[in-house]
Scaffold this motif. Structure first.
Motif, PDB file in Angstrom:
ATOM      1  N   UNK A 239       0.691  -1.257   0.241  1.00 41.15           N
ATOM      2  CA  UNK A 239       0.044  -0.011  -0.356  1.00 41.15           C
ATOM      3  C   UNK A 239       0.299   1.513  -0.104  1.00 41.15           C
ATOM      4  N   UNK A 240       2.372   0.922  -0.628  1.00 38.95           N
ATOM      5  CA  UNK A 240       2.564   2.177  -0.740  1.00 38.95           C
ATOM      6  C   UNK A 240       4.060   2.313  -1.435  1.00 38.95           C
ATOM      7  N   UNK A 241       4.268   2.801  -2.429  1.00 33.09           N
ATOM      8  CA  UNK A 241       4.425   2.993  -3.206  1.00 33.09           C
ATOM      9  C   UNK A 241       6.521   3.048  -3.093  1.00 33.09           C
ATOM     10  N   UNK A 242       6.943   3.195  -2.094  1.00 35.35           N
ATOM     11  CA  UNK A 242       8.563   3.261  -1.144  1.00 35.35           C
ATOM     12  C   UNK A 242       8.529   2.537   0.395  1.00 35.35           C
ATOM     13  N   UNK A 243       8.954   1.761   0.602  1.00 39.37           N
ATOM     14  CA  UNK A 243       9.235   1.757   1.823  1.00 39.37           C
ATOM     15  C   UNK A 243       9.675   3.031   2.694  1.00 39.37           C
ATOM     16  N   UNK A 244       8.008   2.935   3.708  1.00 44.19           N
ATOM     17  CA  UNK A 244       8.676   4.307   4.670  1.00 44.19           C
ATOM     18  C   UNK A 244       8.544   3.917   5.793  1.00 44.19           C
ATOM     19  N   UNK A 245       8.745   4.937   6.463  1.00 45.12           N
ATOM     20  CA  UNK A 245       8.513   4.724   7.888  1.00 45.12           C
ATOM     21  C   UNK A 245       7.869   5.256   8.682  1.00 45.12           C
ATOM     22  N   UNK A 246       6.186   4.142   8.463  1.00 46.45           N
ATOM     23  CA  UNK A 246       5.493   4.056   8.782  1.00 46.45           C
ATOM     24  C   UNK A 246       4.983   5.054   9.980  1.00 46.45           C
ATOM     25  N   UNK A 247       5.710   5.105  10.851  1.00 44.69           N
ATOM     26  CA  UNK A 247       5.446   5.042  12.227  1.00 44.69           C
ATOM     27  C   UNK A 247       5.711   6.579  12.725  1.00 44.69           C
ATOM     28  N   UNK A 248       6.918   6.771  11.695  1.00 42.70           N
ATOM     29  CA  UNK A 248       7.103   8.865  11.867  1.00 42.70           C
ATOM     30  C   UNK A 248       6.590   9.527  11.325  1.00 42.70           C
ATOM     31  N   UNK A 249       5.845   8.996  10.186  1.00 45.43           N
ATOM     32  CA  UNK A 249       5.285   9.713   9.653  1.00 45.43           C
ATOM     33  C   UNK A 249       3.202   9.840  10.062  1.00 45.43           C
ATOM     34  N   UNK A 250       3.044   8.512  10.643  1.00 42.66           N
ATOM     35  CA  UNK A 250       1.464   9.111  11.824  1.00 42.66           C
ATOM     36  C   UNK A 250       2.221   8.852  13.254  1.00 42.66           C
ATOM     37  N   UNK A 251       2.801   9.922  13.764  1.00 45.98           N
ATOM     38  CA  UNK A 251       3.244  10.614  14.883  1.00 45.98           C
ATOM     39  C   UNK A 251       2.381  11.480  15.453  1.00 45.98           C
TER      40      UNK A 251
END
Lengths: 284, 379
Positions: A10-22
């Motif tokens: 569900x993402x175009x690149x591997x991303x640090x999701x937790x950093x984005x949702x903080x």
């Protein structure tokens, strides 16, 4: 590769999701209505340099679960996350003041697939769109509040392309900010102004809050204002920058302070102007 | 692009946009004409084969000679044969002729060939590509034009000459060619299926010269230029000139057959003062195929006013480097697919969207380009 990543994670690149949702911990994590960021504010600079990142990641063999790649996971800049946090929390406040209740999916939030649409990968966009719809349906989500033009447009296109039944609305159609200050030239989002018929509405939100906008027939009208170049960043970076530079010069000729409504416009214009702000940074 | 390009483009847009605003303010009926024109052109596309046949019959009835060319080679061969081996051939800025490479093709065989539209003439002298469909020399500043004319045509003008002196210099040269020309080749803003008439819009007066002074007039155009009636053809002429930023047009030329007179005992005699031969060459070159594609067929409605160019950031950045001429800008990114099978220009579309806002016949250009992007990886 974009498509494969999306279908896997569900993402175009591997991303640090937790950093984005903080940016929040005060919203429920489930509900019929969600606030949907699609990572545009948190990852604006990542999307800007997407082509380069893609090159970097495509040279590495990695497992299907991209988020477990440790050192190869994209981590957005701290300053960008802090700015995104202020913007998104302000949007939450504005929506709450309008009497709205909504959830946020935190680390589970998927990307909209707008990039596929903009690359003309219509088949892939439809396939991913069906997967996205199943994702929303499985969580009982019926209404999605978007915060940027690209996500809003992508979800609306799913209605015609895959018969999406999602109720999709943009936050600028729901909020009525009362405070705001400053004098700006508005750089319209192409999608809001010329595709989604929201040019007037965006101005009403801004001016209704007390922000002054300087207009110029040759620069800010619907037919004379132009794109910032962001949508072709991944196809032709040099052209994208040339378009951004030219647009920034036009805007500067009207007013030194530029207002945008899209995180990608912010990213593309920023290198060429001293002062660029997002609407959600100047109204409250 | 060069500083010169940016300067020339800025001057053009600063002149053109306010003039266009005033046209729509003074003549609000133009927008209604444009809506009627869209409907008329869609009617033709829905029945294209029938309309091509009807147009050919009407041209023949008026005393002209219709020709139908399926591709570039066929069109060039037909026209070469009409032109013969010798004599001066004049062109009146026809984009379809550029699409066919016609000028070069005729010149290669040893014919003397001149463009008579001033902008296109300057491009011919400079040996460059047109940068705009209506204003082909848009990329040349006045100063550069002065130098060009000084070096190649007329030592009495220079970079410091006035606009009027530059135009007069070209006019003086072309007048020598008008009087000896054997063939005049024009395009068509519209071809009326009911009368076989070719309608052309102009401001310079060169088309009148090209269509009247030479013994042979050839109108070469795409089958997309067919409209049902002469009334529709006048609509197209008016809408095209208004959206190009020059309204009312100084001249609207109508040609229905070769020149004739019935002044002696009412007996029709051809030729009279004007040409003795009138040929209409209708070119397909990918248009019928495009008409079968529900998305791409929208591009066939384009009236080539060039308005979309001025709302496009990619055109502003790349000019004629974006799409291979004659069709440039957003419309050219569509037409490159139709006439050259080239889907690459569409990939650079940023979906800025100004093109669809300003299009008089409401072509959703970004949607067509999105479709072409989709066609590209398929290939």
């Amino acid at each position: 590769m974009v498509f494969k990543n999306l279908m896997n994670d569900y993402l175009p690149l591997p991303v640090d999701k937790s950093a984005c949702s903080k940016w929040t911990n005060s919203l429920p994590n489930s509900g019929e209505t969600i606030l949907y960021t699609s990572y545009l504010y948190q990852l604006g600079s990542v999307f800007k340099s997407y082509a380069k990142l893609l090159e970097r990641f495509s040279s590495v063999r990695f497992a299907s679960r991209l988020t477990f790649l440790g050192g190869l996971v994209v981590r957005p800049k701290k300053s960008e996350l802090e700015r995104a946090s202020l913007i998104l929390n302000n949007i939450v406040s504005l929506l709450r003041e309008s009497g709205l209740e909504f959830a946020y999916l935190y680390d589970e939030e998927p990307y909209s697939g707008a990039l596929l649409l903009e690359l003309g990968l219509l088949d892939e966009f439809q396939t991913y769109g069906r997967k996205l719809l199943k994702f929303f349906h499985a969580r009982g989500i019926k209404r999605v509040i978007t915060v940027d033009p690209h996500t809003f447009n992508a979800l609306l296109r799913l209605r015609t392309l895959v018969n999406s039944d999602l109720d999709v609305v943009n936050y600028l159609k729901l909020v009525h900010p009362k405070k705001g200050k400053g004098r700006f030239v508005m750089h319209d989002s192409c999608l809001y102004s010329r595709y989604l018929d929201m040019g007037v509405q965006v101005r009403m939100v801004v001016q209704g809050a007390g922000v002054a906008l300087v207009e110029n027939r040759m620069v800010t009208a619907q037919d004379t204002s132009t794109c910032c170049g962001a949508p072709i960043e991944s196809i032709n970076e040099e052209l994208s920058e040339r378009i951004a530079g030219a647009r920034a010069a036009k805007l500067r000729s009207v007013c030194g302070d530029i207002l945008v409504a899209c995180p990608l416009c912010y990213q593309n214009l920023s290198p060429f102007v001293k002062s660029v702000r997002d609407i959600a940074e100047v109204v409250s | 692009m060069s500083e010169e390009w940016l300067l020339a483009l800025e001057r053009t847009i600063e002149n053109n946009v306010p003039r266009f605003d005033k046209i729509l303010l003074d003549y609000p009926q133009i927008e209604e004409y444009a809506e009627r024109l869209r409907r008329a052109k869609l009617n033709v596309l829905d029945n294209l084969e029938d309309y091509v046949k009807k147009t050919c019959e009407s041209v023949e009835k008026s005393g002209g000679v219709p020709h139908l060319a399926k591709d570039k080679d066929e069109a060039r061969e037909v026209i070469k044969e009409i032109c013969g081996r010798e004599g001066v051939v004049l062109f009146a800025k026809t984009n379809v002729a550029l699409e066919l490479g016609l000028r070069e093709s005729l010149a290669e065989d040893g014919r003397e060939v001149w463009e008579t539209d001033i902008g296109e003439f300057l491009i011919q002298l400079a040996q460059e590509n047109p940068s705009h469909i209506v204003m082909p020399a848009l990329h040349l500043t006045k100063e550069r034009i002065g130098t060009l004319l000084h070096d190649k045509l007329d030592a009495s003008v220079s970079a410091d000459s006035s606009y009027e002196e530059l135009v007069a210099s070209v006019r003086n040269f072309l007048f020598q060619k008008y009087v000896i020309a054997k063939v005049g080749i024009t395009g068509a803003n519209a071809v009326a299926a009911d009368t076989g008439s070719v309608v052309l819009v102009e401001n310079e007066g060169n088309i009148r010269m090209d269509t009247v002074l030479p013994r042979i007039h050839i109108a070469v155009t795409g089958i997309d230029k067919i409209v049902p009636t002469l009334e529709d053809a006048f609509l197209e002429a008016q809408v095209q000139s208004a959206y190009a930023g020059l309204y009312p047009p100084t001249y609207i030329d109508v040609t229905s057959g070769p020149s004739s007179t019935a002044d002696i005992e009412s007996r029709k005699v051809t030729p009279a003062t004007g040409p003795g031969e009138f040929h209409v060459v209708l070119v397909d070159n990918g248009r019928s195929k495009a008409n079968k594609d529900p998305e791409l067929r929208e591009a066939l409605l384009c009236i080539k006013c060039g308005r979309c160019y001025f709302s496009c950031p990619v055109y502003m950045a790349l000019g004629s480097d974006w799409v291979r001429p004659p069709y440039g800008g957003p419309t050219g990114a569509m037409w490159a697919t139709i006439v050259n099978g080239d889907t690459r220009p569409a990939l650079l579309c940023t979906h800025s969207g100004g093109c669809k806002v300003v299009c008089p016949v409401k072509i959703d250009i970004p949607k067509v380009l999105e479709h072409i992007k989709w066609l590209n990886p398929k290939k």
